[in-house]
Structures are given as C-alpha cells and as structure tokens.
Write a protein that holds these residues in place. Structure first.
Motif, mmCIF file in Angstrom:
data_model
loop_
_atom_site.group_PDB
_atom_site.id
_atom_site.type_symbol
_atom_site.label_atom_id
_atom_site.label_comp_id
_atom_site.label_asym_id
_atom_site.label_seq_id
_atom_site.Cartn_x
_atom_site.Cartn_y
_atom_site.Cartn_z
ATOM 1 N N GLU A 202 0.794 -1.278 -0.085
ATOM 2 C CA GLU A 202 -0.115 -0.048 0.021
ATOM 3 C C GLU A 202 0.976 1.260 -0.043
ATOM 4 O OE1 GLU A 202 -2.971 2.455 2.968
ATOM 5 O OE2 GLU A 202 -2.798 0.520 2.937
ATOM 6 N N ARG A 203 1.902 1.363 0.818
ATOM 7 C CA ARG A 203 2.636 2.490 1.020
ATOM 8 C C ARG A 203 3.353 2.555 -0.471
ATOM 9 N NH1 ARG A 203 0.319 3.676 4.975
ATOM 10 N NH2 ARG A 203 1.092 3.885 6.873
ATOM 11 N N PHE A 204 3.995 1.547 -0.809
ATOM 12 C CA PHE A 204 4.493 1.803 -2.340
ATOM 13 C C PHE A 204 3.494 2.365 -3.342
ATOM 14 C CE2 PHE A 204 5.040 -0.660 -6.465
ATOM 15 C CZ PHE A 204 6.027 0.119 -7.078
ATOM 16 N N MET A 205 2.332 1.720 -3.290
ATOM 17 C CA MET A 205 1.441 2.211 -4.579
ATOM 18 C C MET A 205 0.938 3.468 -4.159
ATOM 19 S SD MET A 205 1.323 -0.202 -6.778
ATOM 20 C CE MET A 205 -0.259 0.222 -7.779
ATOM 21 N N ARG A 206 0.636 4.054 -2.858
ATOM 22 C CA ARG A 206 0.098 5.503 -2.706
ATOM 23 C C ARG A 206 1.327 6.418 -2.989
ATOM 24 N NH1 ARG A 206 -4.711 5.852 -0.359
ATOM 25 N NH2 ARG A 206 -5.570 4.054 0.585
ATOM 26 N N PRO A 210 -1.653 9.078 -9.798
ATOM 27 C CA PRO A 210 -2.647 8.515 -10.714
ATOM 28 C C PRO A 210 -2.020 8.253 -12.111
ATOM 29 C CG PRO A 210 -3.512 10.144 -9.050
ATOM 30 C CD PRO A 210 -2.069 10.482 -9.349
ATOM 31 N N GLY A 211 -1.989 6.846 -12.644
ATOM 32 C CA GLY A 211 -1.652 6.869 -14.139
ATOM 33 C C GLY A 211 -0.135 6.331 -13.952
ATOM 34 N N ALA A 250 -4.705 -0.388 -8.491
ATOM 35 C CA ALA A 250 -4.249 -0.584 -9.896
ATOM 36 C C ALA A 250 -5.715 -0.654 -10.687
ATOM 37 C CB ALA A 250 -3.262 -1.701 -9.878
ATOM 38 N N ASP A 251 -5.841 0.076 -11.732
ATOM 39 C CA ASP A 251 -7.251 -0.318 -12.331
ATOM 40 C C ASP A 251 -6.890 -1.399 -13.449
ATOM 41 O OD1 ASP A 251 -9.153 1.534 -11.362
ATOM 42 O OD2 ASP A 251 -7.979 3.001 -12.687
ATOM 43 N N MET A 271 9.041 -17.012 -8.521
ATOM 44 C CA MET A 271 9.073 -15.620 -8.199
ATOM 45 C C MET A 271 7.762 -15.107 -8.868
ATOM 46 S SD MET A 271 12.790 -14.228 -8.822
ATOM 47 C CE MET A 271 14.236 -14.914 -7.812
ATOM 48 N N ILE A 272 7.157 -14.169 -8.654
ATOM 49 C CA ILE A 272 5.794 -13.485 -9.187
ATOM 50 C C ILE A 272 6.167 -12.003 -9.389
ATOM 51 C CG2 ILE A 272 3.652 -12.693 -8.562
ATOM 52 C CD1 ILE A 272 3.726 -14.809 -6.431
ATOM 53 N N VAL A 273 5.948 -11.847 -10.614
ATOM 54 C CA VAL A 273 6.283 -10.457 -11.149
ATOM 55 C C VAL A 273 4.804 -9.891 -11.331
ATOM 56 C CG1 VAL A 273 6.456 -11.142 -13.554
ATOM 57 C CG2 VAL A 273 7.286 -8.677 -12.926
ATOM 58 N N ALA A 274 4.794 -8.531 -11.059
ATOM 59 C CA ALA A 274 3.144 -7.598 -11.321
ATOM 60 C C ALA A 274 3.789 -6.262 -11.759
ATOM 61 C CB ALA A 274 2.557 -7.648 -10.061
ATOM 62 N N TYR A 275 2.639 -6.118 -12.752
ATOM 63 C CA TYR A 275 3.109 -4.896 -13.379
ATOM 64 C C TYR A 275 1.550 -4.221 -13.944
ATOM 65 C CZ TYR A 275 3.044 -7.801 -17.301
ATOM 66 O OH TYR A 275 2.643 -8.804 -18.656
ATOM 67 N N GLY A 276 1.591 -2.892 -14.084
ATOM 68 C CA GLY A 276 0.504 -2.165 -14.453
ATOM 69 C C GLY A 276 0.554 -0.694 -14.141
ATOM 70 N N ARG A 277 -0.485 -0.155 -13.895
ATOM 71 C CA ARG A 277 -0.701 1.305 -13.609
ATOM 72 C C ARG A 277 -1.690 1.688 -12.456
ATOM 73 N NH1 ARG A 277 -0.759 0.210 -19.200
ATOM 74 N NH2 ARG A 277 0.900 1.164 -20.130
ATOM 75 N N ARG A 278 -1.172 2.883 -11.746
ATOM 76 C CA ARG A 278 -1.578 3.314 -10.479
ATOM 77 C C ARG A 278 -2.935 3.615 -10.913
ATOM 78 N NH1 ARG A 278 -3.804 4.204 -6.262
ATOM 79 N NH2 ARG A 278 -3.077 5.807 -4.390
ATOM 80 N N ARG A 279 -3.837 3.306 -10.070
ATOM 81 C CA ARG A 279 -5.169 3.938 -10.354
ATOM 82 C C ARG A 279 -5.320 5.391 -10.044
ATOM 83 N NH1 ARG A 279 -9.254 0.671 -6.897
ATOM 84 N NH2 ARG A 279 -8.822 -0.705 -8.917
#
Length: 279
Positions: A202-206, A210-211, A250-251, A271-279
């Motif tokens: 959460e701290r990372f994403m916040r 946006p975007g 993340a949207d 290992m797990i990799v996750a990627y996308g864009r911030r809501r």
C-alpha cells in the motif's frame, strides 16, 4: 563466582544464545515467532555478500523479470504527452536493475532504502556502477528505448540517481509524488507479518501518482533467507496475496508466476512479477 551463580549465569547465557539463533539463523523445521520489520537488524545486512550470491551473474529469473519490465515501461513511455518523470525504487537494497529499467525516462530517480549498509553500497555505485550490472543493461537494450539512450548509461545514472535512507512505512508522507516506480523483493522480504506485507505494498502504491506505471517482484512462499551470517524473515505469499494487495490501487495490472525455476536459493517456490498502472 560461586558454583550456583556460575550455573545460573551459563544457563541464562545459553537461553539468550538459543533465542538469538532462532531469530537470526533458524534451521530445519524451526518455527519462527512473528518478526516485524522493526524487529529486524537491518544494519547487519551485508550488500557485498548479497550481490555476490544474487547478481554477480545474470540468473534466468532476473532475465525473465527484465524482459517483462522492459516491455512494460517501454510501451507506456512511447505514449505521447509524457512530461518530466520522477522515478522511485522502493527498498532498492543492493540491486540496481530495477533502477536501470526506469533510467531512460527519468529526470530524477530515487533509490529509497532502509539499511545503512545498503545505502552506503548504493552511494558508491552512483558515480560509476560496477561491471556486473552491464549484463542486466544488455538485456534491457533488446528494446530500442534503452539501446538508443542519448548518453552512456553510467553518466545518465550518475546524473539522475539520488540515494535516500528511509523506511517504507514513512512513504505515507509522499503520497502521489513519483510518476514511475518499482519495488523488487521488499514487501514480502522484510517481515513475516501478512499485515505488514499488505501495508508495504500500500505504501509503495500510494507513493505513485495516478496513472504511473509500476513493476513489483515477489518471492513466492519464501521461508526467509540468509545474507552472510544473518537470517532475515519473509512473509509466505502467493499469487492470490499479491493480487489482493494490489487490487485497491491499480485499475489494470498483471500478476504472474515466472516460468523460470526457483534456483536462486533454498526456501522459496518461485518468483511473481506484477506490473500495471496506478489507479
């Protein structure tokens, strides 16, 4: 010292030694008590030993992650209208390749790290990073955005990168500050508390605007890990926990397990990799 006092002293020393051993060097089926991030002696982290074991040679899992993250960032930044870019690698540790993956687009790039020993390592790398990182850059250069960089990557790194000592949980003070971000092997590798794992994500994403595009990597079902003589805790997470931690922020994102086998060390399943864009 009288005999009974001596026996008491040695008995208490033995108990103290056992508690320390179970905290720092568990073995076999030993069960760790809960170790939160604040309980860990991050000053004992040995970046030289960590780099030697993990990044002296490019391993298949890291090569696969680089392929994914390279394509994700290159696709995003090919879009028109991208302004000045401020990047952050949260919990950079003794690992430069997440920063290298963001390097072509960043006007500023913060390596945010808690361990004082890792901060010293990172600061030594800024002016001219070590040759072992060239093999990671070579993988990134399979995309033209990296290969056609206008200046030498070491010069760009020295010009762009700043190293900052800080705790991931303190990022709440910087909500929305950065326009691209990475977090590799951090939220699940600093605690064995699922609550702290989720809070770290959460701290990372916040901290992202946006975007903002992001990429994060996680050790799957990690039981903890040794660096040099010390043991560090990990939180046992899989794809479902990773997805659940990211969904509120993340949207659109992808979280997937790597095809490469778990070969870096003992005590994890992949290992797990996750990627996308911030809501």
């Amino acid at each position: 010292m009288r005999p009974q006092c001596a026996r008491f002293w040695y008995r208490e020393r033995a108990r103290f030694w056992y508690r320390e051993r179970m905290t720092l060097r568990p073995s076999g089926g030993a069960q760790l008590t809960q170790l939160k991030n604040a309980d860990v002696s991050w000053g004992a982290f040995d970046p030289k030993a960590y780099v030697k074991h993990n990044y002296r040679a490019l391993q298949s899992e890291d090569a696969e992650i680089l392929d994914v993250v390279r394509d994700h960032f290159a696709d995003h930044f090919r879009r028109p209208g991208v302004g000045p870019v401020r990047g952050i690698d949260v919990g950079a540790g003794a690992n430069l390749y997440p920063a290298l993956a963001m390097l072509p687009w960043c006007d500023e790039l913060t390596l945010f790290e808690r361990s004082p020993a890792n901060v010293r390592y990172l600061k030594r790398q800024v002016d001219s990073y070590d040759e072992n990182w060239d093999q990671f850059w070579d993988v990134l250069c399979e995309d033209e955005a990296y290969d056609s960089l206008a200046m030498d990557p070491r010069k760009k790194f020295a010009k762009t990168v700043d190293v900052e000592l800080g705790d991931i949980f303190d990022l709440q003070r910087h909500e929305g500050r950065w326009s691209v971000g990475t977090m590799f092997f951090v939220a699940e590798s600093m605690t064995n508390s699922h609550r702290e794992f989720a809070l770290g994500v959460e701290r990372f994403m916040r901290a992202l605007a946006p975007g903002a595009p992001f990429a994060a990597a996680f050790m799957e079902h990690s039981k903890g890990y040794h660096v040099g003589d010390y043991f560090f805790p990990a939180c046992d997470v899989g794809e479902s926990e990773v997805r659940a931690s990211l969904e509120p922020f993340a949207d659109e994102f992808i979280a997937k397990r790597l095809k490469s086998s778990a070969a870096v060390r003992n005590g994890y399943t992949g290992m797990i990799v996750a990627y996308g864009r911030r809501r």
